[in-house]
Design an enzyme around this catalytic site. Structure first.
Site, PDB file in Angstrom:
ATOM      1  N   SER A   1       0.830  -1.202   0.000  1.00 32.18           N
ATOM      2  CA  SER A   1       0.000   0.000   0.000  1.00 32.18           C
ATOM      3  C   SER A   1       0.868   1.257   0.000  1.00 32.18           C
ATOM      4  O   SER A   1       1.634   1.481  -0.925  1.00 32.18           O
ATOM      5  CB  SER A   1      -0.954  -0.053   1.195  1.00 32.18           C
ATOM      6  OG  SER A   1      -2.014   0.857   1.040  1.00 32.18           O
TER       7      SER A   1
ATOM      8  N   ASP B   1      -9.826  -5.405  -4.239  1.00 38.11           N
ATOM      9  CA  ASP B   1      -9.254  -4.423  -3.332  1.00 38.11           C
ATOM     10  C   ASP B   1     -10.198  -3.234  -3.248  1.00 38.11           C
ATOM     11  O   ASP B   1     -10.381  -2.507  -4.228  1.00 38.11           O
ATOM     12  CB  ASP B   1      -7.872  -3.989  -3.850  1.00 38.11           C
ATOM     13  CG  ASP B   1      -7.095  -3.154  -2.849  1.00 38.11           C
ATOM     14  OD1 ASP B   1      -7.728  -2.365  -2.117  1.00 38.11           O
ATOM     15  OD2 ASP B   1      -5.860  -3.264  -2.819  1.00 38.11           O
TER      16      ASP B   1
ATOM     17  N   HIS C   1      -7.518  -5.891  -0.063  1.00 37.53           N
ATOM     18  CA  HIS C   1      -6.339  -5.042   0.155  1.00 37.53           C
ATOM     19  C   HIS C   1      -5.398  -5.675   1.172  1.00 37.53           C
ATOM     20  O   HIS C   1      -4.182  -5.565   1.051  1.00 37.53           O
ATOM     21  CB  HIS C   1      -6.786  -3.658   0.631  1.00 37.53           C
ATOM     22  CG  HIS C   1      -5.686  -2.656   0.678  1.00 37.53           C
ATOM     23  ND1 HIS C   1      -5.045  -2.192  -0.443  1.00 37.53           N
ATOM     24  CD2 HIS C   1      -5.105  -2.010   1.719  1.00 37.53           C
ATOM     25  CE1 HIS C   1      -4.132  -1.306  -0.120  1.00 37.53           C
ATOM     26  NE2 HIS C   1      -4.139  -1.179   1.191  1.00 37.53           N
TER      27      HIS C   1
END
Length: 273
Positions: free
Chosen positions: A95, A224, A253
């Site tokens: 991320s 996600d 995610h």
């Protein structure tokens, strides 16, 4: 475990375990190096040296009021890599950490980095702009800012639901995983978390992706709900000179946690390729 005092006085907490080729793990917002436990153990047992730090303002590092931006994050990684004299390292970012990895690789990593892996990463840019019309609207990030500033404890609890895909039919919900996410988030600085929203949403990594020549693996879940793969992974791969993209149908995610076995094996295959 160690503490590195950076040039601006910030104390950066890090873990450094094992011997062999170094793997450096970069966590996402608003977490800490603890988010990599499943990867640290797996690769430690495979004979690698595993390193993970708490980004400034996060986890056990100094709760900084300044420097909560992507250029400073990358500079902090540079200082850590220099202090530990890392060579032939593989940097793995999830991320926000994916942005940190590619910025570090482009600006500082030429002599010390062998490969990079971007997982559910925010690259090349998340925010909707004239040049990125399919990005995420600013209103979404303004809401994250508002909730972080005024309702952080409850918001972080609620955020785990879409993060891990626990709102999907048939999902195997783990309260312990949600609690661990919340624990990590609440360890960090509210100011650093607030500032980091701008860093992960508005930073443009297009040139960084174009500049790196090392092999880069992009891994992204197709379910996600936090960082949409269509406007990140599928665009980022087009800028890389030496890139590989793996998309995972149905993965969330938080797939490094929920799908650790599959991801760890794919990461190992890329390292050995």
């Amino acid at each position: 475990m160690g503490i590195l005092k950076l040039k601006d006085g910030t104390e950066l907490y890090y873990k450094d375990l094992g011997q062999g080729q170094p793997l450096v793990f970069h966590h996402g917002w608003p977490l800490s190096s603890d988010d990599w436990d499943l990867q640290m153990m797996y690769f430690l047992n495979k004979g690698f040296r595993v390193i993970a730090h708490d980004r400034r303002g996060h986890g056990r590092s100094t709760q900084t009021s300044e420097g909560n931006d992507m250029d400073t994050y990358a500079s902090d990684v540079f200082e850590l890599a220099e202090a530990l004299d890392l060579k032939n390292a593989i940097h793995i970012g999830h991320s926000t950490g994916g942005g940190e990895v590619i910025r570090y690789a482009a600006k500082y990593g030429a002599k010390r980095i062998a490969k990079a892996i971007l997982i559910s990463a925010v690259t090349p840019i998340m925010l909707k702009t004239e040049s990125n019309p399919n990005g995420v609207p600013m209103e979404v990030f303004d809401e994250i800012r508002l909730q972080t500033a005024t309702n952080r404890a409850q918001y972080f609890r609620d955020f785990t639901i879409p993060f891990f895909g626990y709102n999907r039919e048939g999902a195997k919900v783990s309260q312990a995983v949600m609690d661990n996410w919340w624990r990590q988030g609440m360890m960090g600085s509210i100011k650093a978390h607030y500032d980091c929203i701008k860093a992960f949403s508005e930073s443009d990594f297009t040139q960084d992706l174009k500049d790196v020549v090392i092999p880069v693996l992009i891994m992204h879940g197709q379910d996600d709900q936090i960082v949409p793969y269509e406007t990140t992974a599928e665009i980022a791969i087009t800028y890389l000179k030496n890139g590989k993209l793996i998309l995972y149908p149905g993965f969330s995610h938080g797939m490094p946690t929920t799908e650790a076995e599959i991801l760890n094996n794919d990461i190992l295959s890329f390292i050995n390729s």
